[in-house]
Design a protein around this motif. Structure first.
Motif, short mmCIF file in Angstrom:
data_model
loop_
_atom_site.label_atom_id
_atom_site.label_comp_id
_atom_site.label_asym_id
_atom_site.label_seq_id
_atom_site.Cartn_x
_atom_site.Cartn_y
_atom_site.Cartn_z
N ARG A 43 43.55 24.66 40.92
CA ARG A 43 44.33 23.92 41.97
C ARG A 43 43.50 23.99 43.32
N VAL A 44 42.77 22.98 43.97
CA VAL A 44 41.96 23.14 44.90
C VAL A 44 42.57 22.79 46.56
N ARG A 45 43.27 21.48 46.52
CA ARG A 45 44.15 21.00 47.45
C ARG A 45 44.80 19.69 47.00
N ARG A 46 45.50 19.36 48.17
CA ARG A 46 46.42 18.49 47.96
C ARG A 46 45.67 17.22 49.07
N GLU A 47 45.66 16.19 48.58
CA GLU A 47 45.35 15.01 49.48
C GLU A 47 46.40 13.85 49.37
N GLY A 48 47.27 13.94 50.47
CA GLY A 48 48.29 12.92 50.42
C GLY A 48 49.44 13.45 49.41
N ASN A 49 49.56 12.51 48.57
CA ASN A 49 50.64 12.80 47.54
C ASN A 49 50.10 13.25 46.17
N GLN A 50 48.51 13.55 46.23
CA GLN A 50 47.92 13.96 45.23
C GLN A 50 47.32 15.46 45.35
N ILE A 51 47.59 16.05 43.99
CA ILE A 51 46.98 17.63 43.91
C ILE A 51 45.56 17.31 43.34
N LEU A 52 44.58 18.06 43.81
CA LEU A 52 43.16 17.75 43.34
C LEU A 52 42.73 19.14 42.29
N TRP A 53 42.11 18.98 41.34
CA TRP A 53 41.72 20.24 40.43
C TRP A 53 40.21 20.28 40.28
#
Length: 92
Positions: free
Chosen positions: A75-85
């Motif tokens: 898990r890298v970060r959250r952008e808005g309501n999305q989690i980025l992997w």
């Protein structure tokens, strides 16, 4: 009786065709995962779930750092309501 045997053989061939098609889909998914890892792309939970062929909640409930097949998923970060992997090819 002969008709039943022919029908069972046909069903068996169709089942094998479905399994082979499933393997083709798996290979394509693994190639896509490799490209995502190689190019350093970040993907959302829903995209990762689609790639893994699981429900999105199965992705987010695994934590921040885990293994899937030949990749380490982070898990890298959250952008808005999305989690980025991020996917990285596992060693070995």
């Amino acid at each position: 009786m002969e008709e039943l045997e022919e029908r069972l053989q046909e069903d068996s061939r169709l089942g094998q065709g479905n399994r082979i098609e499933g393997l083709r889909h798996l290979i394509e998914s693994l190639r896509i995962a490799d490209e995502i890892a190689e190019k350093g792309y970040l993907i959302s939970s829903s995209e990762l779930a689609d790639l893994m062929n699981v429900n999105a909640s199965a992705v987010t409930s695994r934590g921040n750092h885990w293994s899937w097949r030949n990749w380490v998923v982070s898990r890298v970060r959250r952008e808005g309501n999305q989690i980025l992997w991020q996917l990285e090819r596992a060693e070995g």
